[in-house]
Design an enzyme around this catalytic site. Structure first.
Site, PDB file in Angstrom:
ATOM      1  N   CYS A 129      -1.916  -8.336   7.935  1.00 12.52           N
ATOM      2  CA  CYS A 129      -3.017  -7.400   7.704  1.00 12.52           C
ATOM      3  C   CYS A 129      -3.607  -7.046   9.060  1.00 12.52           C
ATOM      4  O   CYS A 129      -4.225  -7.900   9.714  1.00 12.52           O
ATOM      5  CB  CYS A 129      -4.073  -8.025   6.795  1.00 12.52           C
ATOM      6  SG  CYS A 129      -5.524  -6.974   6.519  1.00 12.52           S
ATOM      7  N   GLY A 130      -3.392  -5.809   9.489  1.00 10.04           N
ATOM      8  CA  GLY A 130      -3.852  -5.394  10.812  1.00 10.04           C
ATOM      9  C   GLY A 130      -5.357  -5.387  10.948  1.00 10.04           C
ATOM     10  O   GLY A 130      -5.911  -5.906  11.926  1.00 10.04           O
ATOM     11  N   CYS A 188      -6.233   0.733   6.947  1.00  6.06           N
ATOM     12  CA  CYS A 188      -5.113  -0.213   6.951  1.00  6.06           C
ATOM     13  C   CYS A 188      -4.482  -0.167   8.329  1.00  6.06           C
ATOM     14  O   CYS A 188      -3.875   0.837   8.700  1.00  6.06           O
ATOM     15  CB  CYS A 188      -4.091   0.137   5.867  1.00  6.06           C
ATOM     16  SG  CYS A 188      -2.635  -0.932   5.885  1.00  6.06           S
ATOM     17  N   GLN A 200       0.824  -1.208   0.000  1.00  6.15           N
ATOM     18  CA  GLN A 200       0.000   0.000   0.000  1.00  6.15           C
ATOM     19  C   GLN A 200       0.862   1.264   0.000  1.00  6.15           C
ATOM     20  O   GLN A 200       1.979   1.264   0.535  1.00  6.15           O
ATOM     21  CB  GLN A 200      -0.927   0.050   1.229  1.00  6.15           C
ATOM     22  CG  GLN A 200      -2.187  -0.773   1.117  1.00  6.15           C
ATOM     23  CD  GLN A 200      -1.996  -2.197   1.611  1.00  6.15           C
ATOM     24  OE1 GLN A 200      -1.115  -2.460   2.430  1.00  6.15           O
ATOM     25  NE2 GLN A 200      -2.821  -3.111   1.124  1.00  6.15           N
TER      26      GLN A 200
END
EC number: 5.1.1.7
Length: 276
Positions: free
Chosen positions: A219-220, A75, A46
Site C-alpha cells: 500500500c503506497g 492510491c 483496485q
C-alpha cells in the site's frame, strides 16, 4: 460493449486499469465489485480509471474503486501504475505528469531506470481533515477497541490512515484489529490500518489492512503515512526504506508542510477485454 483493460501491479498490489480517454463508458460501483471478484471476475485490489482532466492545470483525472465497489480518494501504488500505463498507451509523451485525484493533485515522475517517483503532496494531520474524531491534534491517539486501548497515529495522504507500531510484523494482529479499526466510529469515512515494525532509523517493515480491500501485498499511501508517523514521533529519519509483503518502497519526507516523495516499481501483467 467490450472495453479494453490492462492488469498491472505495484509490489503485488494489483489493479485493473481502464482507459476512458480513448474509450467511452459509464463505470459504476457495481462494475468494480463484479470485476474485482477473484473467483468470478478479473480479480484486483483496485480498479483504476484514466479520464481526461476537468482542470486545465493537470494532464489526467485519476479515479479509484476498491474491489467492494467503494470509490476512494488516493492510491499510491496505483499512481505509479497509472504513470506507466499512460506512457505505454501513448496517452502522453511526458515523463513528468500531473494528475487530479479525489484527494488532490499528485505529480508523477517516470525515471530512466524504470522506477516511478510520486509526489504525494503534504500529509494532513489535523483530525477533521483525516477525518478522525479527536478534540485536538496529537502525535498519537488512544482508541478503544472492544474495551482495549490501542495507541495509533492518524494521517491523511489524501485518504485516511491509522498507523500502529508493533514489535513483530509476522505476529501483528492485522486480520483481528484491521477490520475493527477500519470500521471504528472515530473514523467516519473508515480508515486504512498500517502495522509498522521499526528495524532501525532508516528501515521498517509494514503490513496494511486496506479499507474496502483487506490485507494487500503493498500500500503506497500506507507506506507514506507510516513514514510520516515514524518520523513525527522520532522513531525514524528520512529517507526510509519500507518493506511490504510485495516488496520495497523508498519514502522521503522533510517534515510538516512538506510533500511526501515515494519511489517504486510498476509492472504490466497482461491486456484483456471485458464486457460492460
Amino acid at each position: 460493449m467490450l472495453l479494453r483493460f490492462t492488469k498491472m501491479h505495484g509490489l503485488g498490489n494489483d489493479f485493473m486499469v481502464l482507459d476512458l480517454v480513448s474509450q467511452h463508458a459509464h463505470i459504476q460501483p457495481k462494475h468494480a465489485k463484479m470485476w474485482g471478484d477473484r473467483h468470478t471476475g478479473i480479480g484486483f485490489d483496485q480498479l483504476l480509471i484514466v479520464e481526461a482532466p476537468s482542470n486545465p492545470d493537470v494532464d489526467f483525472r485519476y479515479r479509484i474503486f476498491n474491489s467492494d465497489g467503494s470509490e476512494v480518494e488516493q492510491c499510491g501504488n496505483g499512481a505509479r501504475c497509472f504513470a506507466r500505463f499512460v506512457l505505454d498507451k501513448r496517452l502522453t509523451a511526458k515523463r513528468q505528469i500531473r494528475v487530479e485525484t479525489k484527494g488532490g493533485i499528485i505529480e508523477l515522475d517516470v525515471r530512466n531506470d524504470g522506477q516511478i517517483g510520486v509526489n504525494m503532496g503534504a500529509p494532513r494531520l489535523v483530525p477533521a481533515d483525516i477525518p478522525f474524531q479527536a478534540p485536538e491534534q496529537a502525535l498519537s491517539y488512544q482508541v478503544d477497541v472492544d474495551g482495549t486501548p490501542v495507541d495509533l497515529a492518524a494521517v491523511s495522504m489524501g485518504n485516511p490512515h491509522a498507523v500502529l507500531r508493533v514489535s513483530d510484523i509476522n505476529t501483528a494482529p492485522v486480520h483481528e484489529l484491521g477490520p475493527k479499526i477500519e470500521h471504528h466510529p472515530r473514523f467516519p469515512a473508515r480508515v486504512n490500518v498500517g502495522f509498522l515494525q521499526v528495524i532501525d532509523r532508516h528501515r521498517a517493515q509494514l503490513r496494511v489492512w486496506e479499507r474496502g480491500a483487506g490485507e494487500t501485498q503493498a500500500c503506497g499511501t500506507g507506506a507514506c503515512a507510516a513514514a510520516v508517523a515514524a518520523i513525527s514521533q522520532g522513531w525514524m529519519d528520512s529517507p526510509l526504506l519500507i518493506d511490504l509483503p510485495g516488496g520495497r518502497l523508498s519514502i522521503e519526507w522533510a517534515g510538516p508542510g512538506q510533500p511526501v516523495l515515494m519511489t517504486g516499481p510498476a509492472v504490466r501483467v497482461y491486456e484483456g477485454q471485458v464486457r460492460l
